[in-house]
Design an enzyme around this catalytic site. Sequence first.
Site, short mmCIF file in Angstrom:
data_model
loop_
_atom_site.label_atom_id
_atom_site.label_comp_id
_atom_site.label_asym_id
_atom_site.label_seq_id
_atom_site.Cartn_x
_atom_site.Cartn_y
_atom_site.Cartn_z
N GLY A 36 0.81 -1.23 0.00
CA GLY A 36 0.00 0.00 0.00
C GLY A 36 0.83 1.27 0.00
N THR A 38 3.01 2.09 -2.42
CA THR A 38 3.37 2.53 -3.78
C THR A 38 2.22 2.30 -4.75
OG1 THR A 38 4.22 0.37 -4.48
CG2 THR A 38 5.79 1.83 -3.38
N GLY A 39 2.35 2.95 -5.89
CA GLY A 39 1.58 2.64 -7.09
C GLY A 39 0.10 2.38 -6.89
N TYR A 170 -3.01 -11.87 -17.63
CA TYR A 170 -2.29 -13.02 -18.19
C TYR A 170 -2.47 -14.29 -17.34
CZ TYR A 170 1.86 -10.85 -15.77
OH TYR A 170 2.74 -10.26 -14.90
N GLY A 212 -5.85 -3.19 -15.74
CA GLY A 212 -5.19 -3.13 -17.04
C GLY A 212 -3.96 -2.27 -16.91
C1 LIG Z 1 3.41 -6.50 -16.94
C2 LIG Z 1 2.05 -6.13 -16.39
C3 LIG Z 1 1.65 -6.87 -15.13
C4 LIG Z 1 2.42 -6.36 -13.99
C5 LIG Z 1 2.50 -7.11 -12.91
C6 LIG Z 1 3.30 -6.74 -11.72
O1 LIG Z 1 3.41 -7.58 -10.88
S1 LIG Z 1 4.03 -5.23 -11.52
C7 LIG Z 1 4.74 -5.29 -9.85
C8 LIG Z 1 6.18 -5.15 -9.93
N1 LIG Z 1 6.72 -4.84 -8.61
C9 LIG Z 1 7.70 -5.53 -8.04
O2 LIG Z 1 8.27 -6.46 -8.61
C10 LIG Z 1 8.09 -5.16 -6.63
C11 LIG Z 1 9.54 -4.91 -6.45
N2 LIG Z 1 10.40 -5.99 -6.98
C12 LIG Z 1 11.33 -6.63 -6.27
O3 LIG Z 1 11.47 -6.41 -5.07
C13 LIG Z 1 12.25 -7.60 -7.00
O4 LIG Z 1 11.95 -7.53 -8.37
C14 LIG Z 1 12.18 -9.07 -6.59
C15 LIG Z 1 10.85 -9.68 -6.96
C16 LIG Z 1 13.22 -9.87 -7.34
C17 LIG Z 1 12.40 -9.13 -5.11
O5 LIG Z 1 12.53 -10.40 -4.51
P1 LIG Z 1 13.73 -10.72 -3.51
O6 LIG Z 1 13.88 -9.63 -2.51
O7 LIG Z 1 13.52 -12.09 -3.03
O8 LIG Z 1 14.86 -10.60 -4.59
P2 LIG Z 1 16.36 -10.95 -4.76
O9 LIG Z 1 17.05 -9.65 -5.02
O10 LIG Z 1 16.89 -11.84 -3.66
O11 LIG Z 1 16.31 -11.78 -6.13
C18 LIG Z 1 15.71 -13.05 -6.21
C19 LIG Z 1 16.12 -13.70 -7.51
O12 LIG Z 1 15.49 -12.98 -8.60
C20 LIG Z 1 16.49 -12.63 -9.56
N3 LIG Z 1 16.14 -11.37 -10.20
C21 LIG Z 1 15.80 -10.22 -9.58
N4 LIG Z 1 15.56 -9.27 -10.50
C22 LIG Z 1 15.76 -9.83 -11.71
C23 LIG Z 1 15.67 -9.35 -13.05
N5 LIG Z 1 15.31 -8.09 -13.30
N6 LIG Z 1 15.93 -10.21 -14.05
C24 LIG Z 1 16.29 -11.49 -13.80
N7 LIG Z 1 16.38 -12.01 -12.54
C25 LIG Z 1 16.13 -11.17 -11.53
C26 LIG Z 1 17.75 -12.47 -8.75
O13 LIG Z 1 18.90 -12.52 -9.57
C27 LIG Z 1 17.62 -13.64 -7.77
O14 LIG Z 1 17.97 -14.87 -8.40
P3 LIG Z 1 19.47 -15.52 -8.20
O15 LIG Z 1 20.43 -14.54 -8.80
O16 LIG Z 1 19.67 -15.67 -6.73
O17 LIG Z 1 19.39 -16.80 -8.95
N1 LIG Z 2 0.69 -1.36 -12.86
C1 LIG Z 2 0.02 -2.09 -13.70
O1 LIG Z 2 -0.29 -1.61 -14.80
C2 LIG Z 2 -0.40 -3.51 -13.35
C3 LIG Z 2 -0.27 -4.00 -12.07
N2 LIG Z 2 -0.75 -5.23 -11.75
C4 LIG Z 2 -0.76 -5.69 -10.36
O2 LIG Z 2 -1.13 -4.60 -9.51
C5 LIG Z 2 -0.48 -4.76 -8.24
C6 LIG Z 2 0.27 -3.50 -7.90
O3 LIG Z 2 1.24 -3.25 -8.91
P1 LIG Z 2 2.03 -1.88 -9.00
O4 LIG Z 2 1.45 -0.90 -8.07
O5 LIG Z 2 2.15 -1.56 -10.42
O6 LIG Z 2 3.47 -2.35 -8.48
P2 LIG Z 2 4.52 -1.73 -7.45
O7 LIG Z 2 5.84 -2.28 -7.82
O8 LIG Z 2 4.35 -0.25 -7.30
O9 LIG Z 2 4.01 -2.37 -6.08
C7 LIG Z 2 4.39 -3.58 -5.58
C8 LIG Z 2 4.28 -3.44 -4.08
O10 LIG Z 2 4.46 -4.72 -3.48
C9 LIG Z 2 5.27 -4.56 -2.33
N3 LIG Z 2 5.98 -5.83 -2.15
C10 LIG Z 2 6.76 -6.46 -3.06
N4 LIG Z 2 7.26 -7.59 -2.52
C11 LIG Z 2 6.77 -7.67 -1.25
C12 LIG Z 2 6.92 -8.61 -0.20
N5 LIG Z 2 7.70 -9.70 -0.35
N6 LIG Z 2 6.28 -8.39 0.98
C13 LIG Z 2 5.50 -7.28 1.14
N7 LIG Z 2 5.32 -6.37 0.17
C14 LIG Z 2 5.95 -6.56 -1.01
C15 LIG Z 2 6.20 -3.42 -2.66
O11 LIG Z 2 6.60 -2.73 -1.47
P3 LIG Z 2 8.04 -2.96 -0.76
O12 LIG Z 2 9.08 -2.87 -1.82
O13 LIG Z 2 8.07 -1.84 0.25
O14 LIG Z 2 7.95 -4.31 -0.12
C16 LIG Z 2 5.31 -2.52 -3.48
O15 LIG Z 2 4.65 -1.58 -2.65
C17 LIG Z 2 0.39 -6.00 -8.33
O16 LIG Z 2 -0.34 -7.09 -7.81
C18 LIG Z 2 0.58 -6.15 -9.82
O17 LIG Z 2 0.84 -7.49 -10.17
C19 LIG Z 2 -1.32 -6.04 -12.69
C20 LIG Z 2 -1.44 -5.62 -13.98
C21 LIG Z 2 -0.99 -4.31 -14.43
#
Ligand SMILES: CCC/C=C/C(=O)SCCNC(=O)CCNC(=O)[C@H](O)C(C)(C)COP(=O)([O-])OP(=O)([O-])OC[C@H]1O[C@@H](n2cnc3c(N)ncnc32)[C@H](O)[C@@H]1OP(=O)([O-])[O-]
Ligand SMILES: NC(=O)C1=CN([C@@H]2O[C@H](COP(=O)(O)OP(=O)(O)OC[C@H]3O[C@@H](n4cnc5c(N)ncnc54)[C@H](OP(=O)(O)O)[C@@H]3O)[C@@H](O)[C@H]2O)C=CC1
Length: 299
Positions: A36, A38-39, A170, A212
Amino acid sequence: MDSTTPLPGLSAPPPPGAHALSPGSYDGRLVLVTGGGTGLGRAVAAEFARLGASLLLVSRREEHLAPARAELAKVPGAGPVTSQLCDIRDADRIAEVFDAAVAAHGRLPDVLVNNAAANFPVPSEDMTPNGWRAVVDITLTGTFLMTREFGRRHLAEGTPGSVIAVGASYAWTGGPGFAHSAAAKAGVKSLVESLAVEWGPYGIQVNGLVPGLMPHEDMTADIRTGLDRAPDPDARQPALRVGAPRELGWAATFLASPYARFISGHTLVVDGANWQRRDLVNAPVTPVREQLDRGPFAP
Ligand SMILES: CCC/C=C/C(=O)SCCNC(=O)CCNC(=O)[C@H](O)C(C)(C)COP(=O)([O-])OP(=O)([O-])OC[C@H]1O[C@@H](n2cnc3c(N)ncnc32)[C@H](O)[C@@H]1OP(=O)([O-])[O-]
Ligand SMILES: NC(=O)C1=CN([C@@H]2O[C@H](COP(=O)(O)OP(=O)(O)OC[C@H]3O[C@@H](n4cnc5c(N)ncnc54)[C@H](OP(=O)(O)O)[C@@H]3O)[C@@H](O)[C@H]2O)C=CC1
């Protein structure tokens, strides 16, 4: 309409601050939003706050939570706003968060919004086991663990509740370049369907909510870069516009309201029909490696 008249697309949403439900609809209610800070999570939290809700924001980083807390506390009509640091992969910490909710707000959360998720684009042949696990553990297992704790507490207390799990379209179509996230979101959709039946008898409603394309300033660099490869995102949507995060918030406040109580086990897509867009003849196929500017696969 002749061919020179610009097409209207789906109309622009009402302005920020507008709401469909009556003021005070969530007075005295506590809404827990994961991610909650971000985003989209912050935008959803803001709409609940506008209707009088108290908020509990949950995520891993204080630098996300602190500014959101300050901003949301200023929303006119909002109840108290608190936050808890928690990695939703950690079941023991989740239990502490629910204890903290009761200590700070004097009640269990009435609504749980499972918004936190993890995602990065990667061709499947390049994905490490740990990369797969990180995304699936946060997106699917984290959603389950949060929901499980919410359900257990309400069942023990004999109180009703509403769960919303944020998904992605997806889940139905597959997500080339995002196989981990698509598989996890398909799991989330299935979880919604299972739990809605399991917990309906106890007064707990469980739904999915799919945004979306809703650009916002907190999008991860990876996802932002992907979007930047496709200029004019509005023209690529059947609505002729992308979504506004508040549109997801309005859908969430409706889904968890008394007016939607008979909706359960449903996943509502808020994307202007973009995910239905299919032609018999599509644009030429670009392999995922090429889309992501990767060279040839090297094991
Ligand atoms: C598209 C429309 C739909 C949108 C949907 C959404 O969900 S939008 C929401 C989007 N918001 C977010 O995603 C929220 C923020 N995101 C995050 O906090 C990180 O992306 C996270 C999910 C990896 C964190 O998990 P964590 O703290 O456990 O992470 P960690 O650092 O320990 O890494 C774990 C493993 O992942 C690997 N790896 C990491 N990045 C990459 C990369 N770019 N490339 C390749 N690999 C990558 C890393 O190398 C490691 O593997 P290794 O090397 O040990 O084999
Ligand atoms: N933006 C878009 O157009 C789309 C988004 N979505 C979905 O909407 C939702 C929100 O996406 P969006 O706002 O864009 O993404 P953001 O990256 O802004 O938000 C992701 C949030 O998840 C929190 N988070 C990530 N990992 C953890 C964890 N292990 N424990 C607790 N909190 C965690 C992050 O906070 P912190 O780093 O502080 O933990 C962050 O606030 C997601 O479910 C995404 O899959 C789906 C389709 C399209």
